[in-house]
Design an enzyme around this catalytic site. Structure first.
Site, mmCIF file in Angstrom:
data_model
loop_
_atom_site.group_PDB
_atom_site.id
_atom_site.type_symbol
_atom_site.label_atom_id
_atom_site.label_comp_id
_atom_site.label_asym_id
_atom_site.label_seq_id
_atom_site.Cartn_x
_atom_site.Cartn_y
_atom_site.Cartn_z
ATOM 1 N N GLU A 260 0.829 -1.191 0.041
ATOM 2 C CA GLU A 260 -0.051 -0.159 -0.074
ATOM 3 C C GLU A 260 0.993 1.388 -0.023
ATOM 4 O O GLU A 260 1.505 1.409 0.928
ATOM 5 C CB GLU A 260 -0.897 -0.043 1.241
ATOM 6 C CG GLU A 260 -1.616 -1.091 1.468
ATOM 7 C CD GLU A 260 -2.721 -1.261 0.503
ATOM 8 O OE1 GLU A 260 -3.059 -0.230 -0.133
ATOM 9 O OE2 GLU A 260 -3.376 -2.491 0.124
ATOM 10 N N CYS A 299 -3.044 8.617 3.663
ATOM 11 C CA CYS A 299 -2.824 7.806 2.322
ATOM 12 C C CYS A 299 -3.831 8.299 1.435
ATOM 13 O O CYS A 299 -3.701 8.296 0.261
ATOM 14 C CB CYS A 299 -2.394 6.539 2.695
ATOM 15 S SG CYS A 299 -3.928 5.592 3.437
#
Ligand code: NAP
Length: 683
Positions: A260, A299
């Site tokens: 990720e 994020c």
């Protein structure tokens, strides 16, 4: 944490707290720059840690059923929830506000709860049986199925600095449910917060020994010890991710590596959402929230704001007005809405990225001279929200490439929806994008045009706004991850996430063998018709394959008439023999629901006993028409058992038994198949 006391944040390895060698790395309060402690992992034997997990932790977890693992997680979630207050003051040291900390702490604990609930979607076994059997033969003596067993290795979680608690909990929840132990490696800079939560988990003694270990300092070299049964999950920058993903051991041993990475997420304002609409205001609010929550260190934050060119000025003004109200300072002081970045290193990095972006686009909001509340200038990692406008986003493309991991975003115009889709795709793969619109055609076109480059898409409008979890929140039951630049990974996602830690194996054989392995009755497997009727047996006495062969019943026209009267279902195929031309029926056909009801009349053993209730049907197929004069019977077979936990002391001990209802005709052909669910008392 005691004030002015330098703490050594120890690692947890081989079932004990271990201090690293040397002076270690200093950790600092992000608000005032004071040293709060040190961490060191020097001297830690990573290889020994991994072997310890593969042995002690894995062996215990693999033997537990999904129900047991789920209950363990629930207990842990309840425990941490009761202790949650103690984590907030430590979270504030990282520059997080109360809301930021809530996302990290309670969002993380919520993730444990959500994963614990998933136990109900798995069998009451240590391994999963996936989907349905596949028939591989003409006579049904050879079938295939899939089972998923826990991998015997260790899950190594390498996490980013921004959500020190959520990052750990969202990942361990999943591997623990699957039956795998973990080694948690938080980013060094905020590892003090992870460590305090981790300590509470260990002290609770809820997890069996060896299930989790912690490395607070650097974990350089850990991947040298990785092997094929391990799973590595990485969250962080694309550059570190790529380096780790191409580690020779990861490649040689074909280790599962989930990445990720950073992502240039976007939000699109549709043309219908003009100023004055609820949607316009929602858009502006969402953008401002995403820029300032966690000081933009998310994020999933909106980095690119894509708006109709005719609305660019309106959007610019509205966002700037909201940003003006962003009060910055010590998160513990009343009225502060945005804290600081996690540390001075981050401040330097974000400032550099802002400089880089300003070469190709104009700053419309951003202030070097910020008024701080309750904090001293020059000491903490404070930064102003910074908003850019880029009028030529197809030619000045830095905004699609450079991630400033802070409260930084760029507004850019589009002419047509196709252009908006193209701009959204220019991030080369994102975790999330959103579109704010009330026009369903626009929503449909945008989602289908942009979906292949985004891991998640939110369609936001007035209808869902009140309950929407927002652009930036990854939800435990949905997949989190994104293609391309975002790393190509997938996390969480309900049972999909858990399967990530299980090995899927196809199994083939006779239905009796597949029944023995899956603990689910497979059609064609041997049946046990001896002994009392299954309704006379308690939960623990019922064996998979126990079968009742019922009496027979010959269906009549009166049955059809009576059922039509009772139910009110007078569909032509049941009632009018002159209407059947062009249908598959040759006579008036019995109602499928009559066959099901009659089957119940045949298989039920009516007197009071261990069966408490019938609470539904999983699947039901009417396979062959039943006409008056045909005779039916039922093979009623125990297919699967799921034990249930007692809700409280007074609750009756019981479990769920799924029964296969196979209704057959005089030619011994199945006319109806269903799976019914019954609740049956324990002894
Ligand atoms: P980073 O510098 O890439 O570090 C990430 C993690 O990797 C840290 O725990 C770091 O440990 C560790 N690490 C670095 N080199 C390593 C090595 N050789 N072996 C083992 N571990 C190693 O990222 P960050 O600065 O912490 O996080 C910010 C970035 O993460 C941003 O770009 C953001 O977009 C991204 N992010 C993505 C997601 C997502 O879900 N996609 C979520 C959060 C953040 P040390 O701290 O000890 O160096």
């Amino acid at each position: 944490m005691e004030k002015n006391k330098i703490k050594n944040f120890e690692n947890y390895a081989f079932g004990r707290w271990v201090k690293g060698d040397g002076d270690g790395t200093s950790l600092y309060n992000a608000i005032n720059g004071e040293k709060i402690g040190v961490v060191s992992s020097d001297g830690l034997d990573f290889s020994k840690m991994m072997n310890y997990a593969r042995g002690t932790g894995s062996e215990v977890l693999r033997k537990m059923t999904f129900q047991e693992r789920g209950l363990m997680l629930k207990k842990l979630a309840l425990h941490l929830h009761a202790k949650k207050k103690q984590f907030y003051p430590i979270s504030y040291l990282s520059g997080a506000t109360k809301i930021d900390s809530w996302i990290d702490i309670e969002g993380g604990i919520g993730n444990l709860f959500a994963n614990a609930s998933l136990r109900r979607q798995f069998p009451d076994l240590p391994y999963h049986v996936e989907g349905n059997a596949a028939n591989l033969s003409k006579n049904g003596t050879f079938i295939g199925h899939h089972i998923m067993v826990p991998k015997h290795g260790v899950a190594v979680h390498i996490n980013a600095f921004n959500f020190p608690i959520w990052g750990m909990l969202e990942k361990i929840a999943v591997n623990l449910m699957a039956g795998m132990p973990a080694i948690v490696k938080p980013a060094t800079i905020t590892s003090y917060l992870t460590q305090v939560m981790f300590k509470e988990i260990i002290d609770s003694k809820i997890l069996p020994e060896g299930c989790i270990q912690l490395i607070c300092g650097s974990a350089r070299g850990i991947l040298d010890n990785i092997s094929s049964e391990d799973v590595v999950t990485f969250t962080g920058s694309a550059s570190t991710g790529k380096k780790l993903k191409s580690h020779p051991k990861i490649v040689d041993e074909a280790v599962s590596f989930n990445m990720e990475a950073d992502s240039l997420n976007c939000s699109v304002l549709a043309k219908d959402a003009v100023p004055g609409t609820v949607e316009f205001d929602l858009f502006v609010k969402e953008v401002q929230k995403e820029m300032t929550v966690k000081a933009g260190q998310k994020c999933t934050a909106i980095r690119r704001i894509i708006v109709p060119e005719e609305l660019l000025e309106d959007v610019n003004k509205a966002i700037c007005n909201r940003l003006l109200k962003t009060t910055i300072g010590d998160p513990q002081v009343d009225g502060v809405r945005m804290g600081s970045l996690a540390g001075l290193e981050q401040l330097k990095e974000v400032s550099e990225k802002i400089n880089l972006l300003s070469n190709s686009q104009e700053i419309v909001f951003g202030n070097n001279e910020i008024d701080l509340i309750g904090a001293e200038k020059g000491k903490g990692a404070f930064i102003s929200p910074t908003l850019f406008v880029n009028k030529n986003p197809f030619t000045n493309t830095d905004c699609h490439d450079v991630e400033a991991f802070g409260p930084v975003s760029t507004i850019m115009p589009y002419k047509t929806l196709d252009e908006a889709i193209e701009l959204s795709r220019m991030g080369k793969g994102s975790l999330v994008s959103s579109i704010v619109t009330n026009d369903m055609n626009t929503a449909n076109l945008f989602v289908l045009g942009a979906a292949n480059m985004h891991g998640r898409i939110l369609v936001l409008n007035e209808s869902c706004a009140k309950e929407s979890t927002g652009h930036g929140s990854p939800m435990p039951l949905l997949t989190h991850g994104g293609p391309g630049r975002a790393g190509g990974g997938e996390e969480m996602g309900g049972i999909r996430g858990i399967k990530h830690y299980l090995q899927r194996t196809a199994i083939q054989g006779h239905p009796t063998a597949i029944t023995a392995i899956t603990k689910q009755y497979q059609v064609g497997a041997s049946q046990n018709t001896d002994g009392p009727h299954v309704f006379r047996k308690h939960f623990e006495e019922i064996e998979i394959g126990d079968t009742v062969i019922t009496d027979l019943h010959t269906v009549t026209l009166d049955d059809i008439e009576n059922f039509a009267d009772l139910s009110g279902d007078k569909f032509y195929a049941h009632m009018d023999e002159n209407s059947l031309e062009g249908t598959i029926f040759t006579e008036r056909v019995a109602h499928g629901y009559f066959i099901l009801s009659k089957a119940a009349g045949l298989f039920v053993d009516p007197s009071k006993g261990p069966v408490l209730l019938n609470y539904g049907i999983d699947e039901c197929r009417f396979i062959k028409p039943v006409y008056p004069g045909m005779t039916i019977g039922v093979k009623f077979t125990a297919k699967e058992k799921i034990s249930q936990e007692k809700k409280n002391e007074e609750d009756v001990a019981k479990g769920i038994v799924k029964f296969l209802v196979d209704v057959y005709d005089d030619e011994n052909e199945t006319v109806m198949l269903a799976t019914i669910l019954t609740m049956i008392k324990n002894k």
